[in-house]
Enzyme design. Structure first.
Site, short mmCIF file in Angstrom:
data_model
loop_
_atom_site.label_atom_id
_atom_site.label_comp_id
_atom_site.label_asym_id
_atom_site.label_seq_id
_atom_site.Cartn_x
_atom_site.Cartn_y
_atom_site.Cartn_z
CD1 TRP A 336 -2.98 1.48 0.94
CD2 TRP A 336 -1.34 2.44 2.12
NE1 TRP A 336 -3.40 2.73 1.31
CE2 TRP A 336 -2.42 3.34 2.03
CE3 TRP A 336 -0.21 2.82 2.83
CZ2 TRP A 336 -2.38 4.60 2.60
CZ3 TRP A 336 -0.17 4.09 3.40
CH2 TRP A 336 -1.25 4.96 3.29
CG HIS A 337 3.60 2.24 3.21
ND1 HIS A 337 2.90 1.26 3.86
CD2 HIS A 337 3.72 3.27 4.08
CE1 HIS A 337 2.62 1.69 5.08
NE2 HIS A 337 3.10 2.90 5.24
N GLY A 338 3.69 1.77 -1.43
CA GLY A 338 4.25 2.14 -2.73
C GLY A 338 4.59 0.91 -3.54
CG PHE A 491 3.30 6.46 0.80
CD1 PHE A 491 4.28 6.21 -0.15
CD2 PHE A 491 3.66 6.56 2.11
CE1 PHE A 491 5.61 6.05 0.23
CE2 PHE A 491 4.98 6.40 2.52
CZ PHE A 491 5.95 6.15 1.57
#
Lengths: 491, 314
Positions: A336-338, A491
């Site tokens: 999800w962060h990247g 993000f």
């Protein structure tokens, strides 16, 4: 539009000014919605269409899920809603990453053709408002939430500009009741409430926003200089330098992101809305699970409620199921962060720590109630072990070059006990290092004292004014000269 | 809404801004050579030695005057070098502080010029309505931030942080033995040219204006003339550029720049040498415009040393 730029200051003053001047509820709500769209449009131009389409999709699927009595139809609308927003997120955030991996795999198999990358711009806030919208339809499907009364109300909730770009991720069940006019102690009407800027909220909000800016501009940006110096090329550095770098990065990202969250919560408070805390002294966590109850709380509770619980729901007694569920949850949280392997590894590693801790606690239930962990020494030991693991994972979060990452991880684990170069690094970055220590002292004080913001915002006006000066003076006198982007903005 | 809260908040912002401006101004009073004279800030002043001033833009920051002075001492050359490079320096700006340079009695002035000093920026047409509709952040930049940036550049050639720390250092420990207040002489990493290319958009050089009537050329004439009238020898040189800059500059523009400098050499009978393309392909840069302050980039300083030795008959 970043919170630490003059653009936002002007934008916010205009919005607050108009709300204070024109006390007509319809006008105020439409103003907030239009301002929120403009907030995204300002940076992303027509990618604001993604936000609008997400709002429309989830408002109508949510309504259909609620209206329908047939479980199959309810499920179909849920799937449409979930797939609709996840495909937008997937396309814009992960398409190029997936294609790059596919091409690498193709090269290994000696396939000649390469699929071209699209080099898409990541729409700001998409990860946050997608998760916010998903929780809305999932909660309706589960029967724990009634859908929004109107599109205006729902658009207000999803697009609410203080939390739009980098959270905290709001839950409809917490936010929507605040949006409605209160009739009695616990009942709310269907009307949207009149926004009144009252004294205590204004003072609390300004205090929190000032502290958020202080964390970002004074601590995060200045400590970031030390982090950049260490991790620009860590090859050849001593173990203590790497440890210093990872601690500095942990503090930098905390001040950066919690600073952003503070500004968001403060801005919302001025408008009369309560947004739950996103951080709660994470560097005093005594276990991996305690850490995740203190760090990016809105995301970790989201993952827990909508991913982890459904995964373990039927087999909560099985160690393997728990282990795999935690691993999957944290792996996806990392992703999800990247779209990058270092975030995936970072998430996966946290998954291993969490799963190991959960299973150990299950196997030895008496251990956590052991007298040792109740003593001061036992608590300090727990904190140190937890933070050692947490700061280890920050190396993976920060260092994207794999040779640099592996070297740093090795040096972090296998100490070389050399100190000469580390002293040189400290000497040449004495300001950043001093700030690091100052932060740790202040963090400890706020841990011991409890809710410092509440206390400060209740100070008499003359003392509050002195507090503002104490915040603004170092913030401006030690300003780096250019606004550094918030880390979670990406993000 | 309690307006006392808003008032106090704004008052705190105003007080802070005033303190900031005052401290920045104090810094200038203590340090800036263009206002108050370079001799105040150097502890290691040797009145026995003749002075060489190096003037020009920030590209000259990486000329290491400490190294030069060591080498001159070793060679028993009775000169001391001061690097007075300043951020975004142009002949018109330098002309404003020419009296200050003369007052401090240098024997020789090395003046580094780049073709970007003579660049003319096109004023692009700006349509507020379409910008507001399609690119609102640009509208803000055009109407407000540009103004803000300009004033910030004027007052804060370095970041407030750097200035505050230098000022604090000055108050607590006295002046340090640096040789220019606006330059951070901390060692800076070299960034590979290919990396720089990847991280930055190409900077295309606008049209150069090097005719005799151009205000920068006229200012340059005045500087050379005034220095010569005060018996100060002037040496012109073109400062170095990376290939990232040169590749985006028309050859004809470069030729015009060289021609203008050669004209000045002839007109005023002064020494001239060119360095603008000498290190363009070397990995000694920290960004596309500046050579890194680093022992591995000493080649630039050594070339200047060679010229100093040449002109001082060492």
């Amino acid at each position: 539009m970043l919170f630490n730029t003059p653009d936002f200051l002007i934008f916010f003053v205009i919005v607050i000014g108009l709300i204070a001047l024109f006390k007509f509820r319809k006008f105020q709500h439409i103003l907030i919605i239009i301002s929120s769209f403009y907030f995204i449009f300002y940076t992303d131009n027509f990618l604001v269409a993604l936000l609008i389409s997400t709002i429309l999709l989830h408002f109508y699927t949510g309504r259909e899920i609620y209206k329908s009595k047939d479980p199959k139809i309810r499920k179909i609308f849920l799937i449409i809603g979930v797939l609709g927003s996840l495909s937008l997120l997937g396309f814009f955030k992960y398409y190029d990453f997936a294609i790059a991996q596919f091409n690498i795999f193709g090269n290994l198999l000696n396939l000649d053709s390469q699929i071209p990358l699209l080099n898409l711009a990541l729409p700001i806030g998409i990860s946050f408002y997608t998760f916010q919208s998903l929780s809305y339809i999932i909660d309706i499907y589960r029967g724990s939430l009634e859908p929004s009364k109107s599109l205006k109300e729902y658009a207000f909730f999803v697009a609410f500009f203080p939390a739009l770009v980098a959270g905290p991720i709001l839950r409809a069940r917490d936010f929507l009741p605040q949006l409605r006019e209160k009739i009695a102690q616990s009942k709310t009407s269907e009307n949207l409430k009149l926004l009144i800027i009252n004294n205590s909220n204004l003072k609390f909000g300004l205090t929190l926003m000032s502290l958020g800016l202080f964390k970002k501009l004074f601590f995060a940006d200045n400590i970031g200089v030390l982090v950049d110096n260490i991790f620009f090329n860590p090859i050849g550095l001593e173990s203590f330098s790497i440890i210093l770098g990872s601690i500095a990065f942990g503090v930098q990202i905390y001040c950066d992101f919690s600073g952003y969250s503070d500004i968001a919560i403060g801005a919302a408070a001025i408008l009369g809305f309560k947004i739950p805390l996103n951080f709660n002294k994470p560097f005093f966590a005594t276990s991996p699970s305690d850490f995740w109850s203190r760090w990016h709380i809105s995301l970790s509770t989201w993952v827990r409620d909508y991913l982890y619980y459904p995964l373990v729901f039927k087999n909560r007694k099985s160690d393997i199921v728990i282990f795999i569920s935690l691993l999957i949850s944290m792996f996806l949280m990392g992703l999800w962060h990247g779209a990058s392997w270092n975030f995936v590894i970072w998430g996966g590693l946290h998954g291993v720590f969490l799963a190991s801790y959960t299973i150990l606690r299950k196997k030895f239930p008496s251990a956590s109630s052991n007298i040792f962990f109740k003593t001061k020494f036992g608590k300090i030991t727990s904190i140190l072990i937890t933070q050692y693991l947490v700061f280890f994972t920050f190396i993976i979060f920060r260092v994207t070059d794999y040779d640099h990452m592996l070297y740093s991880m090795e040096k972090y684990v296998f100490l070389d006990f050399k100190i000469v170069d580390t002293i040189e690094i400290i000497k040449s970055n004495e300001f950043s290092v001093s700030l690091l220590f100052l932060f740790l002292i202040l963090h400890f004080i706020s841990y011991k004292k409890g809710n410092v913001v509440e206390y400060i915002s209740k100070l008499k006006l003359k003392y509050w004014f002195i507090f503002l000066l104490c915040i603004f003076l170092p913030l401006t006198l030690f300003y780096l000269g250019s606004s550094q982007e918030f880390i979670y903005f990406k993000f | 809404m309690n307006y006392r809260i808003v008032f106090l908040f704004l008052l705190a912002v105003s007080v802070t801004s005033t303190v900031l401006l005052f401290s920045m101004d104090l810094y200038i009073q203590i340090y800036d050579p263009d206002w108050y004279g370079i001799l105040n800030l150097n502890q290691k002043i040797d009145d026995e030695k003749k002075r060489i001033f190096i003037i020009g833009g920030s590209t000259l920051y990486s000329i290491n005057a400490l190294y030069l002075n060591e080498k001159l001492s070793e060679n028993e050359i009775n000169f001391e070098v001061y690097n007075l490079a300043d951020m975004a320096d142009t002949p018109t700006q330098r002309l404003n502080s020419i009296e200050n340079i003369i007052d401090n009695k240098p024997e020789i002035v090395f003046y580094g010029l780049g073709y970007t000093n003579f660049e003319k920026f096109e004023v692009k047409e700006f349509d507020p309505l379409s910008t507001f509709l399609y690119n609102p952040s640009k509208l803000f930049k055009n109407n407000f931030e540009l103004l803000l940036d300009e004033s910030i550049n004027e007052y804060f050639p370095l970041s407030p942080k750097e200035r505050s720390l230098t000022l604090l250092n000055y108050v607590l420990r006295g002046p340090s033995d640096h040789y220019h207040p606006f330059i951070s002489f901390k060692e800076v990493q070299i960034v590979d040219l290919e990396e720089i290319k990847k991280t930055k958009e190409p900077r295309y050089v606008n049209t150069l204006e090097v005719s005799d009537n151009d205000k920068e050329v006229l200012a340059l004439n005045s500087i050379i003339k005034t220095l010569q009238e005060n018996n100060i020898e002037v040496i012109l040189f073109s400062f170095p550029y990376s290939n990232i800059m040169l590749d985006n500059t028309e050859n004809s523009e470069l030729e015009d720049f060289e021609k203008m400098l050669k004209n000045k050499q002839k007109q005023f009978d002064i020494n001239l040498f060119f360095l603008h393309d000498k290190y363009s392909n070397l990995n000694i840069w920290k960004d596309r415009l500046h050579i890194a302050n680093n022992p591995d980039t000493i080649i630039f300083t050594e070339d200047i040393l060679e010229k100093i030795i040449e002109v001082t008959d060492g």
